[in-house]
Design a protein around this motif. Structure first.
Motif, PDB file in Angstrom:
ATOM      1  N   ILE A  59     -12.896   6.118  12.353  1.00  0.00           N
ATOM      2  CA  ILE A  59     -11.474   5.837  12.130  1.00  0.00           C
ATOM      3  C   ILE A  59     -11.321   4.674  11.159  1.00  0.00           C
ATOM      4  O   ILE A  59     -10.482   4.712  10.245  1.00  0.00           O
ATOM      5  CB  ILE A  59     -10.761   5.570  13.466  1.00  0.00           C
ATOM      6  N   LEU A  60     -12.134   3.619  11.325  1.00  0.00           N
ATOM      7  CA  LEU A  60     -12.094   2.494  10.385  1.00  0.00           C
ATOM      8  C   LEU A  60     -12.460   2.934   8.972  1.00  0.00           C
ATOM      9  O   LEU A  60     -11.840   2.485   7.995  1.00  0.00           O
ATOM     10  CB  LEU A  60     -13.045   1.385  10.831  1.00  0.00           C
ATOM     11  N   LEU A  61     -13.435   3.802   8.838  1.00  0.00           N
ATOM     12  CA  LEU A  61     -13.840   4.297   7.530  1.00  0.00           C
ATOM     13  C   LEU A  61     -12.699   5.068   6.863  1.00  0.00           C
ATOM     14  O   LEU A  61     -12.396   4.845   5.686  1.00  0.00           O
ATOM     15  CB  LEU A  61     -15.077   5.196   7.659  1.00  0.00           C
ATOM     16  N   LEU A  65     -10.889   3.847   3.491  1.00  0.00           N
ATOM     17  CA  LEU A  65     -10.854   4.682   2.294  1.00  0.00           C
ATOM     18  C   LEU A  65      -9.416   5.005   1.881  1.00  0.00           C
ATOM     19  O   LEU A  65      -9.099   5.038   0.686  1.00  0.00           O
ATOM     20  CB  LEU A  65     -11.646   5.975   2.516  1.00  0.00           C
ATOM     21  N   GLY A  66      -8.546   5.203   2.844  1.00  0.00           N
ATOM     22  CA  GLY A  66      -7.135   5.437   2.536  1.00  0.00           C
ATOM     23  C   GLY A  66      -6.497   4.232   1.887  1.00  0.00           C
ATOM     24  O   GLY A  66      -5.794   4.339   0.877  1.00  0.00           O
ATOM     25  N   TRP A  67      -6.740   3.066   2.447  1.00  0.00           N
ATOM     26  CA  TRP A  67      -6.193   1.828   1.880  1.00  0.00           C
ATOM     27  C   TRP A  67      -6.752   1.591   0.472  1.00  0.00           C
ATOM     28  O   TRP A  67      -6.024   1.239  -0.446  1.00  0.00           O
ATOM     29  CB  TRP A  67      -6.545   0.662   2.813  1.00  0.00           C
ATOM     30  N   TRP A  68      -8.033   1.780   0.305  1.00  0.00           N
ATOM     31  CA  TRP A  68      -8.682   1.591  -0.985  1.00  0.00           C
ATOM     32  C   TRP A  68      -8.132   2.574  -2.022  1.00  0.00           C
ATOM     33  O   TRP A  68      -7.850   2.192  -3.165  1.00  0.00           O
ATOM     34  CB  TRP A  68     -10.188   1.778  -0.816  1.00  0.00           C
ATOM     35  N   GLY A  69      -7.954   3.824  -1.607  1.00  0.00           N
ATOM     36  CA  GLY A  69      -7.416   4.823  -2.538  1.00  0.00           C
ATOM     37  C   GLY A  69      -5.968   4.515  -2.945  1.00  0.00           C
ATOM     38  O   GLY A  69      -5.608   4.639  -4.113  1.00  0.00           O
ATOM     39  N   ILE A  70      -5.145   4.113  -2.013  1.00  0.00           N
ATOM     40  CA  ILE A  70      -3.728   3.789  -2.334  1.00  0.00           C
ATOM     41  C   ILE A  70      -3.681   2.553  -3.218  1.00  0.00           C
ATOM     42  O   ILE A  70      -2.907   2.493  -4.181  1.00  0.00           O
ATOM     43  CB  ILE A  70      -2.931   3.575  -1.033  1.00  0.00           C
ATOM     44  N   ARG A  71      -4.493   1.565  -2.921  1.00  0.00           N
ATOM     45  CA  ARG A  71      -4.468   0.300  -3.670  1.00  0.00           C
ATOM     46  C   ARG A  71      -4.874   0.522  -5.149  1.00  0.00           C
ATOM     47  O   ARG A  71      -4.264  -0.061  -6.035  1.00  0.00           O
ATOM     48  CB  ARG A  71      -5.428  -0.678  -3.009  1.00  0.00           C
TER      49      ARG A  71
END
Length: 76
Positions: A59-61, A65-71
């Motif tokens: 879940i953390l991964l 990855l979602g946060w990194w992709g949006i950023r």
């Protein structure tokens, strides 16, 4: 007609020495239960926590990855 009667066979009990009697009494008085009943396995507890940890890390991964992709896709 004694030939028709069932013959009873008497077996003699073996004569045990005192040391044999003491040994038999010791075995009965020093009975120990199986190790598995005295110390139950904790394998199921460890397995459950291991899978919970794997789920948490997954879940953390996904969140990372979602946060990194949006950023990095929305800023440029």
């Amino acid at each position: 007609m004694e030939g028709n009667k069932t013959q009873e066979i008497e077996y003699e009990q073996p004569i045990l020495a005192e040391s044999d009697l003491v040994h038999e009494n010791e075995e009965e008085s020093h009975y120990l239960p199986p190790r598995s009943s005295v110390h139950p396995s904790e394998r199921t507890k460890v397995t459950r926590w291991f899978y919970r940890l794997l789920l948490f890390l997954f879940i953390l991964l996904v969140m990372g990855l979602g946060w990194w992709g949006i950023r990095y896709t929305s800023g440029a």
